[in-house]
Design a protein around this motif. Sequence first.
Motif, PDB file in Angstrom:
ATOM      1  N   VAL A  69       0.899  -8.264   8.179  1.00 46.80           N
ATOM      2  CA  VAL A  69       0.147  -7.684   9.296  1.00 46.80           C
ATOM      3  C   VAL A  69       0.718  -8.170  10.625  1.00 46.80           C
ATOM      4  CG1 VAL A  69      -2.096  -7.576  10.443  1.00 46.80           C
ATOM      5  CG2 VAL A  69      -1.984  -7.425   7.955  1.00 46.80           C
ATOM      6  N   HIS A 106       2.244  -6.294  -3.964  1.00 49.49           N
ATOM      7  CA  HIS A 106       2.894  -5.875  -2.722  1.00 49.49           C
ATOM      8  C   HIS A 106       3.208  -7.039  -1.782  1.00 49.49           C
ATOM      9  CE1 HIS A 106       2.846  -1.493  -3.071  1.00 49.49           C
ATOM     10  NE2 HIS A 106       1.650  -1.593  -3.636  1.00 49.49           N
ATOM     11  N   GLN A 116       4.520   2.628   0.064  1.00 46.65           N
ATOM     12  CA  GLN A 116       4.427   2.316   1.490  1.00 46.65           C
ATOM     13  C   GLN A 116       3.037   2.646   2.031  1.00 46.65           C
ATOM     14  OE1 GLN A 116       7.101   0.225   1.722  1.00 46.65           O
ATOM     15  NE2 GLN A 116       7.167   0.972   3.829  1.00 46.65           N
ATOM     16  N   ALA A 117       2.486   3.758   1.555  1.00 45.32           N
ATOM     17  CA  ALA A 117       1.138   4.139   1.992  1.00 45.32           C
ATOM     18  C   ALA A 117       0.116   3.103   1.528  1.00 45.32           C
ATOM     19  CB  ALA A 117       0.783   5.522   1.451  1.00 45.32           C
ATOM     20  N   MET A 129      -2.827  -3.440   4.567  1.00 46.37           N
ATOM     21  CA  MET A 129      -2.671  -4.201   5.810  1.00 46.37           C
ATOM     22  C   MET A 129      -3.769  -3.859   6.813  1.00 46.37           C
ATOM     23  SD  MET A 129       1.406  -4.650   6.613  1.00 46.37           S
ATOM     24  CE  MET A 129       1.860  -2.916   6.561  1.00 46.37           C
ATOM     25  N   VAL A 130      -4.044  -2.582   6.974  1.00 47.12           N
ATOM     26  CA  VAL A 130      -5.079  -2.159   7.925  1.00 47.12           C
ATOM     27  C   VAL A 130      -6.451  -2.652   7.470  1.00 47.12           C
ATOM     28  CG1 VAL A 130      -6.282  -0.151   8.862  1.00 47.12           C
ATOM     29  CG2 VAL A 130      -3.790  -0.182   8.792  1.00 47.12           C
ATOM     30  N   PHE A 156       4.202  -6.640  11.264  1.00 48.90           N
ATOM     31  CA  PHE A 156       4.095  -5.211  11.537  1.00 48.90           C
ATOM     32  C   PHE A 156       3.602  -4.956  12.954  1.00 48.90           C
ATOM     33  CE2 PHE A 156       1.227  -1.412  11.331  1.00 48.90           C
ATOM     34  CZ  PHE A 156       2.224  -0.452  11.251  1.00 48.90           C
ATOM     35  N   ARG A 157       2.536  -5.629  13.354  1.00 50.37           N
ATOM     36  CA  ARG A 157       1.957  -5.382  14.672  1.00 50.37           C
ATOM     37  C   ARG A 157       2.802  -5.993  15.788  1.00 50.37           C
ATOM     38  NH1 ARG A 157      -1.136  -1.101  13.603  1.00 50.37           N
ATOM     39  NH2 ARG A 157      -3.143  -1.590  12.622  1.00 50.37           N
ATOM     40  N   GLU A 205      -6.892  -0.035  16.763  1.00 52.47           N
ATOM     41  CA  GLU A 205      -6.429  -1.105  15.873  1.00 52.47           C
ATOM     42  C   GLU A 205      -7.301  -2.345  16.053  1.00 52.47           C
ATOM     43  OE1 GLU A 205      -1.801   0.430  16.414  1.00 52.47           O
ATOM     44  OE2 GLU A 205      -2.435  -1.512  17.232  1.00 52.47           O
ATOM     45  N   ARG A 229       0.709  -0.106   0.883  1.00 52.61           N
ATOM     46  CA  ARG A 229       0.941  -1.309   1.700  1.00 52.61           C
ATOM     47  C   ARG A 229       0.255  -1.162   3.053  1.00 52.61           C
ATOM     48  NH1 ARG A 229       4.897  -5.120   1.127  1.00 52.61           N
ATOM     49  NH2 ARG A 229       5.203  -5.112   3.398  1.00 52.61           N
ATOM     50  N   GLY A 230       0.453  -0.011   3.680  1.00 57.13           N
ATOM     51  CA  GLY A 230      -0.153   0.207   4.989  1.00 57.13           C
ATOM     52  C   GLY A 230      -1.668   0.165   4.928  1.00 57.13           C
TER      53      GLY A 230
END
Length: 222
Positions: free
Chosen positions: A71, A60, A18-19, A25-26, A74-75, A118, A21-22
């Motif tokens: 992305v 992923h 998960q980390a 995405m960022v 998520f946002r 962001e 993936r995050g």
Amino acid sequence: MAAQAENTLPRRRHSAGQATRGLLMVTAERLIAMNGVEGVSLCEIQAAAGQSNSSVITYHFGSQAGLGRAVLEFRYRRINARRAELLQQARDRGVSGDPREAVWIIVRPLIESIDAGEMFVPFLARVSANPRAFAEYLPPQLADSTANVLREMVPGLMSGMPGRARLGREVQLYNSVLSLLAELARGHQRISEAQLSNYVDGWVAMLTAPMSPATSELMGQE
């Protein structure tokens, strides 16, 4: 003890996944926000995220389009929830028919995203400006709540307009908001509440200005 260690191992792997993936995405959000969809490769995203595995993005997300969809999903989950919250507050205050409130509900969550550091707003502006990417990235089940807010809150002021004119005003508002706020985010520029309020005044005027006789005549001829 061995059994306990085995039970915690899947959780650790899931947390690490998960980390990752995050982080991807960022990183993709930031690079696309700055360079555009066509200006960023999977290899560049992987390298900027500090990942040595060349297949980490496909593992992923399946593809760059899958990463872009992740992305957006998520946002937008948080932005749409925030807009729903603000819309309910407007109903509770009895101002759900006020076009200025409608524009604030659209704009405020985007400003909050920028203030949080962001890069989603300029990312969204880049994706929206690329028809191919927009079609590929936007998940079928995901919709921007902008149109829903406008259609609930300003029907009286736009009811005399033909459908094409109303849609044109919505698109014009959407593009103008994204373009301006994206430039602020990319330049790391702060905007005061007074400046933002002035921009909102302009967006409200754009949305609610009466159609001119010339425009009405031209639309009637098409």
